[in-house]
Design an enzyme around this catalytic site. Structure first.
Site, PDB file in Angstrom:
ATOM      1  CD  GLN B 126      -2.329   1.375   2.785  1.00  0.00           C
ATOM      2  OE1 GLN B 126      -1.581   1.305   3.761  1.00  0.00           O
ATOM      3  NE2 GLN B 126      -3.616   1.582   2.910  1.00  0.00           N
ATOM      4  N   GLY B 127       0.679   2.124  -0.984  1.00  0.00           N
ATOM      5  CA  GLY B 127       1.437   3.377  -1.041  1.00  0.00           C
ATOM      6  C   GLY B 127       0.565   4.572  -0.716  1.00  0.00           C
ATOM      7  CB  SER B 129       2.082   6.727   5.048  1.00  0.00           C
ATOM      8  OG  SER B 129       0.971   6.355   5.806  1.00  0.00           O
ATOM      9  CD  GLU B 245     -14.910  -7.931   7.541  1.00  0.00           C
ATOM     10  OE1 GLU B 245     -14.716  -8.148   8.746  1.00  0.00           O
ATOM     11  OE2 GLU B 245     -15.926  -8.311   6.943  1.00  0.00           O
ATOM     12  CG  ASN B 388      -5.184   3.843  19.470  1.00  0.00           C
ATOM     13  OD1 ASN B 388      -5.279   3.377  18.333  1.00  0.00           O
ATOM     14  ND2 ASN B 388      -5.065   3.077  20.542  1.00  0.00           N
ATOM     15  CD  GLU B 389      -2.994   9.288  20.291  1.00  0.00           C
ATOM     16  OE1 GLU B 389      -2.595   8.734  19.245  1.00  0.00           O
ATOM     17  OE2 GLU B 389      -2.867   8.774  21.422  1.00  0.00           O
TER      18      GLU B 389
END
Lengths: 378, 402
Positions: B126-127, B129, B245, B388-389
């Site tokens: 996956q590209g 970030s 999902e 998580n933030e």
């Protein structure tokens, strides 16, 4: 696997919520609490009219045949408004002992009166030395003719001051901590030899210290010398109800806090626009949903075999205690000063949550109970 | 309300369990029990075993090889894989690029890629970030300029998981730097990793592992036929992955398996000649995590049951964030405790002894060797897939109106 409510269950929930919305605003509650007996007899009558008080009893005994889900729904709704009436002590605790331990004749005598709102029950279980142990019992029951006579002291009896009937655990045989030799006895609240000292508890509920001096029992529930399993079952049912009640209270408190975050302005902006408070509100939401899941789990585990049921309910009590503490403390903190003022609802919810954690064993107590069951086989 | 699975669902669980028991290579399972990542060959081999059984892509539509299972069956299947433990389907293939091509791809793309994705004939990475685009993904800068039948891609991706294994990479690239809304100038491209101009540089993480990479693009020519969806509408493709999902992020089965391993480790580790598991404090820590995990499992089941009622709509809701938050926190707390249980042996870093094909002698007990690497590695769980933030932010803004 199914988490849906039936149409009847939804109706029960909405009818009760409507009743409470009409009659259980914060100021009304303060009035109920201020006047003897410390809760509302008028509300008690309305609960009876709505069918709440006979709900979990079998139809053959004069009840309405509800199950754990119905009890969960009632508890949650009562928790949303911090209801003060002796529903838990009469219907869940006293009623549970009757349902599981009373013989048909006794049930048919008692249930119609309970359902009609004419009989209040209290479960006198704890003693000054017992803390959360259900089997640490020094109160004694001795045979006297064809009846039983009780001697001893019971402490922090929920709604013990106004109860028409007391359900009392007492030792018929064995040593102080033995699991065997415990009986559950039914006494009139005003029987000779029963001394009751009522008081208000921190969360506005009523409690009592009860001294029994040659007090005569009217009946025995379950096996006279083997009542602990009955007590454990009913306490588990009460913990499931408390979990649902706590979810109602936490849910209301979270909503109250969100309202406050959106309306209270400082530095020219609603304080809810500040990220540090947003993240705390999110943590409260996570804690609430985890607690809600466990309240449902409790409800669905009540009819499992005793060992599985008890472990499940201990796990539930741990989660409820943790969630309640986080939500209660954060709600008070985010309200600032008004959070610790008696004139505002948040502090009352916080206190009720703290009381629920303590009732029938706090999170740490139940964590210890679970830890004792971990298999040590390598 | 009823907690029990149906007789059909219980039979299905037994069928899945039996199949895994009979077909999962024991060395793959053992490697996973020890807390190590399965090798590329192990992951591919297992995926092909599942594919041969017709179970490679349960979530896909049946016309593309899906199983037609209910949400509960898919949950059971995943939980059985996790609890065994067996390699889970390669998410980049089955949960990401597959569903995106199904939703937005051309007929030719579907014909060519989908069977290869199912069987991991192509390993995808996956590209998304970039060094300057993490949580703020829409600020990505890798650009693609149209040149005849090709796009010419220049820029850099990072945190690219298993780029060293990958045959293909799916990328978000900027095709319109002038777009008023940043999201509207982004396109979704499929790029062959063997294309001239691509360089992969490993990033070694603090556990010593090589999972992630930087991927550099220098005048890489990509056929226009590898565009998925419309030009400048690539953000739509990326959004499909949000809320997809939803219950997977909870990782309940993985945490159950790791808890079982933790208890095993606490039975092996000793202090004063007695197993650690006999210590009250360790036991309380373990059951404390078990309680949290039970609550999470019940929350997952509520979401599953709710999804069934709502026709399994894929709308994002706070449940996705709650499950991701708690799932990662619980998993991390297990690895923390594993590190504590391992004690001094948690400090030895075996390095090459742990490498594939190594015949170095055993340096430490099996039960202790992966504790520290796993503790360090799983810090990623609260960072990837939306930190998580960011999850807390989503809950506050989208679901609490703050």
């Amino acid at each position: 696997m199914d988490f849906d409510l039936t149409e009847e269950q939804r109706l029960l929930q909405s009818n009760l919520r409507r009743l409470l919305a009409d009659h259980y605003g914060f100021n009304r509650r303060a009035n109920y609490q201020a006047e003897a007996p410390g809760w509302s007899r008028a509300m008690w009558g309305r609960y009876a009219e709505l069918g709440l008080l006979g709900l979990p009893f079998a139809e053959a005994d004069g009840g309405f045949g509800g199950g754990p889900v119905e009890t969960m729904l009632v508890a949650e709704a009562l928790g949303e408004v911090l209801a003060l009436e002796p529903w838990l002590s009469t219907v869940v605790l006293g009623g549970g002992l009757l349902r599981h331990g009373g013989d048909a004749a006794l049930r048919q005598r008692m249930v119609p009166a309970i359902a009609a709102g004419e009989a209040l029950l209290a479960f006198a279980q704890a003693e000054p030395q017992s803390r959360y142990s259900l089997s640490d019992i020094t109160t004694t029951a001795r045979r006297d003719g064809d009846g039983w006579v009780l001697e001893g002291r019971k402490s922090v009896v929920l709604h013990g001051d106004t109860a028409d009937w007391l359900l009392v655990t007492a030792r018929c045989a064995g040593a102080r901590h033995d699991r065997g030799g415990i009986g559950v006895f039914l006494l009139r609240g005003d029987a000779p030899g029963v001394l009751r000292q009522g008081y208000s508890m921190v969360d506005g509920q009523r409690g009592a210290e009860i001294t029994l001096s040659a007090a005569r029992a009217e009946a025995v529930l379950g096996e006279a010398e083997d009542g602990l399993a009955l007590v454990e079952r009913v306490v588990d049912e009460a913990m499931a109800a408390l979990a649902a009640e706590a979810v109602g209270t936490m849910s209301a408190l979270h909503a109250m806090t969100l309202d406050y975050l959106k309306t209270r302005k400082q530095f020219g902006a609603p304080i809810g626009s500040f990220q540090v408070l947003q993240h705390r509100a999110s943590d409260m939401m996570v804690a609430l949903e985890q607690a809600r899941s466990m309240a449902m789990y409790a409800t669905m585990m009540l009819d499992e075999p005793a060992a599985a049921r008890r472990a499940a309910l201990s796990a539930v009590k741990v989660q409820i205690g943790r969630s309640a503490r986080l939500i209660g403390q954060q709600a008070v903190q985010m309200h600032g000063g008004i959070g610790i003022a008696t004139e505002y609802a948040a502090g009352h919810a916080f206190k009720r949550l703290a009381a629920i954690d303590t009732t029938f064993g706090d999170a740490d107590h139940h964590l210890r109970a679970l830890a004792a069951e971990v298999s040590t086989a390598a | 309300m009823d907690l029990r699975f149906t007789a059909e669902e219980r039979a299905f669980r037994a069928e899945v369990r039996d199949f895994i028991e009979a077909n999962l290579p024991p060395e793959t399972r053992q490697r996973m029990i020890e807390g190590r990542v399965p090798t590329k060959a192990q992951t591919v081999a297992w995926q092909r075993i599942l594919n041969a059984r017709g179970w490679a892509v349960p979530d896909w539509p049946e016309e593309h090889g899906g199983t037609g299972w209910t949400a509960v069956q898919r949950y059971i299947f995943r939980e059985e894989l996790q609890q065994t433990p067996a390699p889970q389907p390669l998410g980049f293939n089955t949960n990401m690029i597959g569903p995106i091509i199904i939703a937005y791809g051309t007929e030719a793309q579907k014909q060519h890629f989908l069977p290869r994705i199912r069987n991991i004939d192509d390993w995808w990475c996956q590209g998304f970030s970039e060094p300057g685009a993490g949580s703020d993904l829409a600020s990505l800068k890798t650009r693609a300029v149209r040149d005849g039948d090709h796009y010419v891609v220049d820029g850099q991706k990072t945190w690219t998981t298993y780029a060293q294994h990958a045959d293909w990479i799916f990328c978000l690239v900027r095709t319109n730097p002038q777009a008023v809304k940043r999201q509207e100038g982004i396109s979704f491209l499929l790029i062959d990793m063997r294309s001239p101009g691509i360089t992969v540089r490993p990033i070694i993480t603090i556990d010593g592992g090589h999972e992630v990479n930087e991927v550099f693009f220098d005048n890489v020519r990509v056929p226009v036929s590898n565009l998925v969806g419309e030009e400048n509408r690539g953000w739509d493709c990326a959004k499909l992955l949000l809320g997809h999902e939803r219950t997977g992020a909870a990782r309940v089965g993985v945490s159950k398996e790791r808890l079982r391993r933790l208890k095993f480790m606490a039975g092996e580790a000793t202090e004063n000649g007695r197993p650690l598991i006999e210590q009250q404090r360790i036991r309380e820590k373990i059951v404390g995590i078990e309680v949290e995990l039970k609550a999470l499992e019940m929350t997952v089941l509520r979401v599953l049951a709710g999804g069934r009622r709502a026709g399994e709509s894929r709308q994002a809701d706070p449940a996705s964030s709650i499950l991701k938050l708690r799932g990662s926190e619980i998993a991390q707390s297990i690895t923390e405790l594993m590190m504590e249980v391992a004690g001094p042996y948690g400090l030895a870093a075996p390095g090459d002894a742990d490498a594939e094909g190594s015949n170095a002698p055993e340096l430490m007990p099996d039960w202790a060797r992966s504790a520290a690497p796993l503790y360090f590695n799983w810090r990623k769980l609260s960072i990837f897939g939306g930190t998580n933030e960011i999850q807390r932010q989503i809950m506050a803004k989208a679901f609490m109106g703050l």
